[in-house]
Design a protein around this motif. Sequence first.
Motif, PDB file in Angstrom:
ATOM      1  N   TYR A   1       0.831  -1.202   0.000  1.00 33.88           N
ATOM      2  CA  TYR A   1       0.000   0.000   0.000  1.00 33.88           C
ATOM      3  C   TYR A   1       0.868   1.254   0.000  1.00 33.88           C
ATOM      4  CZ  TYR A   1       1.050  -0.004   5.034  1.00 33.88           C
ATOM      5  OH  TYR A   1       1.706  -0.007   6.239  1.00 33.88           O
TER       6      TYR A   1
ATOM      7  N   HIS B   1      -3.019   4.587   6.532  1.00 31.88           N
ATOM      8  CA  HIS B   1      -3.250   4.366   5.087  1.00 31.88           C
ATOM      9  C   HIS B   1      -3.207   2.900   4.695  1.00 31.88           C
ATOM     10  CE1 HIS B   1      -1.073   8.290   5.719  1.00 31.88           C
ATOM     11  NE2 HIS B   1      -2.310   8.658   5.393  1.00 31.88           N
TER      12      HIS B   1
ATOM     13  N   ARG C   1      -6.146   1.416   2.532  1.00 34.68           N
ATOM     14  CA  ARG C   1      -6.507   2.006   1.233  1.00 34.68           C
ATOM     15  C   ARG C   1      -6.949   0.916   0.263  1.00 34.68           C
ATOM     16  NH1 ARG C   1      -1.894   6.591   0.845  1.00 34.68           N
ATOM     17  NH2 ARG C   1      -3.339   8.315   1.155  1.00 34.68           N
ATOM     18  N   SER C   2      -7.832   1.274  -0.642  1.00 36.11           N
ATOM     19  CA  SER C   2      -8.312   0.270  -1.599  1.00 36.11           C
ATOM     20  C   SER C   2      -7.229  -0.015  -2.635  1.00 36.11           C
ATOM     21  CB  SER C   2      -9.563   0.798  -2.318  1.00 36.11           C
ATOM     22  OG  SER C   2      -9.192   1.871  -3.167  1.00 36.11           O
TER      23      SER C   2
ATOM     24  N   GLU D   1      -7.536   0.036  -5.785  1.00 32.34           N
ATOM     25  CA  GLU D   1      -7.626   1.042  -6.850  1.00 32.34           C
ATOM     26  C   GLU D   1      -6.879   2.309  -6.470  1.00 32.34           C
ATOM     27  OE1 GLU D   1     -10.270  -0.773  -5.755  1.00 32.34           O
ATOM     28  OE2 GLU D   1     -10.021  -2.056  -7.540  1.00 32.34           O
ATOM     29  N   GLU D   2      -7.131   2.756  -5.236  1.00 31.17           N
ATOM     30  CA  GLU D   2      -6.474   3.993  -4.799  1.00 31.17           C
ATOM     31  C   GLU D   2      -4.956   3.794  -4.768  1.00 31.17           C
ATOM     32  OE1 GLU D   2      -7.616   5.490  -0.955  1.00 31.17           O
ATOM     33  OE2 GLU D   2      -6.530   7.384  -1.247  1.00 31.17           O
ATOM     34  N   ASN D   3      -4.512   2.643  -4.263  1.00 35.24           N
ATOM     35  CA  ASN D   3      -3.072   2.352  -4.223  1.00 35.24           C
ATOM     36  C   ASN D   3      -2.462   2.336  -5.624  1.00 35.24           C
ATOM     37  OD1 ASN D   3      -2.360   2.089  -1.461  1.00 35.24           O
ATOM     38  ND2 ASN D   3      -3.541   0.180  -1.373  1.00 35.24           N
TER      39      ASN D   3
ATOM     40  N   ASP E   1      -3.519   3.827  -8.256  1.00 36.33           N
ATOM     41  CA  ASP E   1      -3.506   5.191  -8.793  1.00 36.33           C
ATOM     42  C   ASP E   1      -2.358   6.004  -8.181  1.00 36.33           C
ATOM     43  OD1 ASP E   1      -4.632   7.630 -10.039  1.00 36.33           O
ATOM     44  OD2 ASP E   1      -4.980   8.166  -7.917  1.00 36.33           O
ATOM     45  N   LEU E   2      -2.223   5.937  -6.845  1.00 36.64           N
ATOM     46  CA  LEU E   2      -1.168   6.721  -6.178  1.00 36.64           C
ATOM     47  C   LEU E   2       0.221   6.250  -6.596  1.00 36.64           C
ATOM     48  CD1 LEU E   2      -2.615   7.112  -2.567  1.00 36.64           C
ATOM     49  CD2 LEU E   2      -2.213   8.942  -4.245  1.00 36.64           C
TER      50      LEU E   2
ATOM     51  N   ARG F   1       1.112   7.497  -9.912  1.00 40.54           N
ATOM     52  CA  ARG F   1       1.440   8.930  -9.878  1.00 40.54           C
ATOM     53  C   ARG F   1       2.792   9.182  -9.212  1.00 40.54           C
ATOM     54  NH1 ARG F   1      -3.969  11.052  -7.427  1.00 40.54           N
ATOM     55  NH2 ARG F   1      -2.845  13.028  -7.256  1.00 40.54           N
TER      56      ARG F   1
ATOM     57  N   ARG G   1       5.491  10.289  -0.106  1.00 40.96           N
ATOM     58  CA  ARG G   1       4.800   8.994  -0.037  1.00 40.96           C
ATOM     59  C   ARG G   1       5.799   7.878  -0.260  1.00 40.96           C
ATOM     60  NH1 ARG G   1       0.173  11.879  -2.559  1.00 40.96           N
ATOM     61  NH2 ARG G   1      -1.521  11.472  -1.094  1.00 40.96           N
TER      62      ARG G   1
END
Length: 561
Positions: free
Chosen positions: A123, A148, A151-152, A154-156, A158-159, A162, A173
Amino acid sequence: MSTDEPRIPGNFIRTIIDEDIAAGKNGGRVATRFPPEPNGYLHIGHAKSICLNFGIAEDYKGLCNLRFDDTNPHRENIEFVEAIQRDVSWLGYDWADRLFYASDYFDQLYGHAVDLIKKGRAYVCDLGPEEIREYRGTLTEPGRESPHRSRSVEENLDLFARMKAGEFEDGARILRARIDMASPNMNLRDPTIYRIRHGAVHHQTGEAWSIYPMYDFTHCLSDSLEGITHSLCTLEFEDHRPLYDWFLDVLEVECHPRQIEFSRLELEYTITSKRKLTRLVDEGQVEDWDDPRMPTIAGMRRRGYTSAALRDFCTRIGVTKSDNNVEMGVLENCVREDLNRCAPRRMAVLHPLKIVLENYPQDQVEELQAANHPQDESMGMRSIPFSRELYIDREDFREEAPRKFKRLVSGGEVRLRNAYVIRCDEVIKDSHGEVIELRCSYDAETLAANPEGRKVKGVIHWVSARHAIQAEVRLYDRLFSHPNPGRDGGDFLEYLNPESLLTLTHCYLESSLAGTVAGEYFQFEREGYFCVDAGHRAEKPVFNRTVTLRDSWARIEQKNK
Ligand code: ATP
Ligand code: MG
């Protein structure tokens, strides 16, 4: 490398490999690797690891890869990459076409990280370094879970994408493995897998990446991708082994190498830590990484140590899991033994004192013959010019001396090595009373060694003044004056030996030493082993003393007891 050299003797690692082969693991194949981080030059401790990894592969008819562990662009550079290859190769090992970089695998490693996220086993965490430390707990207290951690996927994903795209600042991060914040093994408390390194220029991948994988994640997967069977590393990684295995198990990779730990080599009176060696270089305490006092492979090569002597040393110290603190004398003896076998003998006067043979004809020059090696006739003979004016070493003359002084005294006799017996008739001094010249006579009947009825106590070396070559000679001593500099606390630099280098600028060498090339080595009779320095383009040749003839250090220590 010749195969009849002593091989790595039996050790616990070989026992494990033998068992694995007997059990049919890896189809009987053995593959190892030497994985240096290119953030400094290799030192004697690395030599141990190189000889072990390449030696095992050779003995089991397997292969050993050279792999740069290059995941930290801030501390690495191409100079180190090149120096490391030069040193491994000089030690006598060949990686053929198996030169790899962990950075070769950055795409695959990224893919594996994405897989971990998808499996719910990694994550993205936004805690800062301070908070991470705080959440981590201690050896006696469990850690706390990051807010954190849940976190889902999907969110992981995406992050993390990025992070890779360079959207976030350094330290904003990290990507962490999702393992167990209460594990008694701190390495399993959700360790970092990726961190942001913005704008770093990597020596292999340039500016392609904004994120870099951590060692623990990179190492096991690089081993796996290369089909390594036995991953040999030093004991500090023992506690990391569960993590090594965790990544490979969770990612269900095909090849799961076996990590085996052994103890680090520590050599007395020096240091085997790249961080500390870097300080010596950066703070100008030594000339450079290849300063002949450095325990680096490059330094030892420049000092005149042979690769055969280093391999012999690595064989002798063995491989175990217990402390491996080795006396410097063990290394020096390996060097001495090898050079004793192969170094041609020469005469060199390090502290010159002029002598004039008053009964020797003014312009006469005799070409005397001398063996290049006392035990090895195949090394042949050389001729040495003899004339009326010679240099001998100041240490070999005393105006008055006790009976046990076997060299030249006022009114006494001594044999000149490979030449005649001389007698000191007169001592000439300057206005300060310092001896500046000796007037002597030679006995023309004494060229053959020990003619009947002739008793001369000592033999000293000499060079013909008119024919001698001028040279600079550097005498080295221990870099530190403490066996374990700074290991009991305190700054290791406080223990630097201020007398580790003594430069003699006016030495005289016999004329056959004209035209020597960098790296050539000799025994200067009665003085030690010396080699032509490679680091200088000086007008006169520079010789480094590689090692003394005997272990004078051991004798001094004995006396002090
Ligand atoms: P340092 O602490 O000097 O920085 P390191 O272990 O970080 O050393 P690496 O370039 O990562 O240096 O080491 C490459 C390999 O050499 C590793 O497998 C490491 O275990 C091994 N090695 C390093 N130092 C020693 C040592 N003193 N004795 C034996 N092996 C060593
Ligand atoms: Mg390391």
